[in-house]
Design a protein around this motif. Structure first.
Motif, PDB file in Angstrom:
ATOM      1  N   LYS A   1       4.397   2.655  -8.674  1.00  0.00           N
ATOM      2  CA  LYS A   1       3.144   2.305  -8.293  1.00  0.00           C
ATOM      3  C   LYS A   1       2.956   1.038  -7.449  1.00  0.00           C
ATOM      4  O   LYS A   1       2.025   0.744  -7.154  1.00  0.00           O
ATOM      5  N   GLY A   2       4.037   0.330  -7.182  1.00  0.00           N
ATOM      6  CA  GLY A   2       3.983  -0.888  -6.367  1.00  0.00           C
ATOM      7  C   GLY A   2       4.809  -0.971  -5.015  1.00  0.00           C
ATOM      8  O   GLY A   2       5.499   0.361  -4.831  1.00  0.00           O
TER       9      GLY A   2
ATOM     10  N   LEU B   1       2.291  -5.092  -6.636  1.00  0.00           N
ATOM     11  CA  LEU B   1       1.576  -4.275  -7.463  1.00  0.00           C
ATOM     12  C   LEU B   1       0.005  -4.659  -7.583  1.00  0.00           C
ATOM     13  O   LEU B   1      -0.033  -5.855  -7.575  1.00  0.00           O
TER      14      LEU B   1
ATOM     15  N   GLN C   1       0.756  -3.837  -0.300  1.00  0.00           N
ATOM     16  CA  GLN C   1       0.435  -3.918  -1.966  1.00  0.00           C
ATOM     17  C   GLN C   1       0.466  -2.535  -2.542  1.00  0.00           C
ATOM     18  O   GLN C   1      -0.070  -2.678  -3.664  1.00  0.00           O
ATOM     19  N   ASP C   2       0.902  -1.575  -1.853  1.00  0.00           N
ATOM     20  CA  ASP C   2       0.538  -0.278  -2.765  1.00  0.00           C
ATOM     21  C   ASP C   2       1.962   0.602  -2.591  1.00  0.00           C
ATOM     22  O   ASP C   2       2.713   0.269  -1.719  1.00  0.00           O
ATOM     23  N   GLY C   3       2.256   1.580  -3.138  1.00  0.00           N
ATOM     24  CA  GLY C   3       3.512   2.354  -3.292  1.00  0.00           C
ATOM     25  C   GLY C   3       3.797   2.673  -1.865  1.00  0.00           C
ATOM     26  O   GLY C   3       5.032   2.845  -1.283  1.00  0.00           O
TER      27      GLY C   3
END
Length: 413
Positions: free
Chosen positions: A69-70, A104, A220-222
């Protein structure tokens, strides 16, 4: 004297509170959580989880599902206006520390922990605003909420953040101290960045240092498709209403964010041009003064996490230290359940954690200096940091061994 592990009440359903509840549950110690906010509250922003935090989440069985998720990475690279690398700072590394760093969304971590809490059947009472401790004895605590209802527990633990109400019950004079600066941050699409054509391998995350200060950009995201950007500005302290007013004034914040735009390299200018105004936010930097005690005289009221030792986010250790508090504190409670004396155990743990936080605060103060405008940096005596510093002390802590050893040292066995 009754056992402090008989019936534990946790005030606050944040990172520290939910991690504490999960670790207690894993050791068969019952607890309840009381949270002032409603279940529909949605927090904003992102956070960093370094190897010392991820090791704990892995032991709790949370890391494997959380990691996708991160955005995982190792270093923050420091660049100047000419795109030259001036330094680097490890925030994680599987090779060196066992885990890469994970960035994340804060709500992603909280939602995941909340799922684990629900799955474990740990009771959470929302909309419960803690007011004060009614009475405390060596056997427990009676405490009240703002609706005048009262509860009793064997141990009351405040994980209610930097402006903790529980902390006032222990040390009424301890107030957060403003550091004189705020972080202004936002989020925008990575596709909007104009990468330097002569540097196609331009790294992210990056901290660009120029005359106005330091400008940080980090996925800041996957997928790495959304970029967090932030810079620090000196700003006078406001009261609660003043901070709220500033946070709502998006146009003013964007103007502050883009100040001295022409002094930055083109990649930073492209970030400033791409900011959706509605995403701009602030984070005032506050410290909690060093507290010699994180517990009441009777030892039945304790504070953890930001309530005990909040530090600015520069070193990425806010959530990580809260996780360390929760995990190590549960080890102490497990030892007490086996027969160790409570107050002496609590005192030994507090001293161990205070020494640890002292080191983190020193590092944070050092990194804070690097974010200031060039003229301000040049006025300060800068210590060695970054690529020249051994970070195993920070990221490779053996919490079980250290906590158990501090108790053995305290009791002589």
């Amino acid at each position: 004297m009754s056992s402090p592990t008989k019936d534990i009440a946790i005030i606050g359903c944040g990172v520290a509170g939910m991690t504490l509840a999960l670790t207690l549950h894993a050791r068969g110690i019952p607890c309840k959580i009381y949270e002032v906010r409603s279940t529909i509250y949605r927090t904003t922003g992102a956070l960093i989880l370094s190897p010392n935090a991820l090791r704990i989440l892995d032991k709790l069985g949370v890391y494997e599902d959380l990691e996708p998720k991160g955005f995982s990475f190792q270093k923050m690279i420091f660049k100047n206006n000419a795109h030259e690398t001036t330094d680097e700072y490890y925030l994680g590394s599987k090779e060196l520390f066992g885990y890469d760093c994970l960035r994340l969304y804060r709500r992603g971590l909280l939602d995941h922990l909340r799922f684990e809490i629900n799955d474990a059947g740990i009771p959470v009472f929302y909309g419960a605003k803690f007011s004060h401790v009614v009475s405390e004895t060596e056997d427990g605590v009676e405490f009240a909420f703002e609706d005048s209802t009262t509860k009793h527990c064997s141990l009351l633990i405040g994980t209610d953040g930097i402006h903790s109400t529980v902390r006032r019950c222990i040390n009424p004079s301890a107030r957060p101290v403003y550091a004189g600066m705020i972080s202004i941050n936002c989020a925008f699409p990575r596709s909007a960045l104009r990468m330097p054509p002569e540097h196609p391998d331009y790294p992210l995350p990056v901290a660009v240092q120029s005359k106005p200060g330091t400008f940080i950009m980090a996925p800041q995201d996957g997928e790495g498709s959304t970029i967090f950007a932030g810079t620090v500005a000196l700003y006078p302290e406001q009261d609660h209403a003043g901070w709220d007013e500033l946070a709502r004034d998006k146009a003013k914040l964007l103007s502050m964010f883009c100040k001295d735009k022409d002094a930055w390299p083109d990649i930073v200018q492209s970030a400033m041009e791409a900011v959706p105004e509605e995403t701009v936010a602030i984070w005032p930097f506050y410290n909690v003064p060093r507290l010699s005690k994180w517990s009441s005289e009777q030892g039945r009221v304790v504070i953890l996490g930001d309530a005990a030792h909040a530090v600015p986010p520069t070193a990425g250790q806010g959530a990580s230290q809260a996780l360390e508090d929760a995990y190590s504190f549960t080890i102490v409670l497990a030892e007490v359940a086996k027969g160790r004396e409570w107050n002496k155990s609590l005192d030994a743990w507090e001293k161990m954690r205070n020494a640890r936080v002292d080191g983190v605060k020193k590092l944070t103060q050092l990194l804070n200096k690097t974010t200031l405008p060039k003229e301000e940096r040049e006025k300060l005596e800068m210590e060695t940091w970054g690529s020249g510093v051994d970070q195993t002390w920070l990221y490779c802590r053996d919490l079980e061994n250290d906590t158990e050893q501090c108790l053995k040292d305290a009791f002589g066995n």
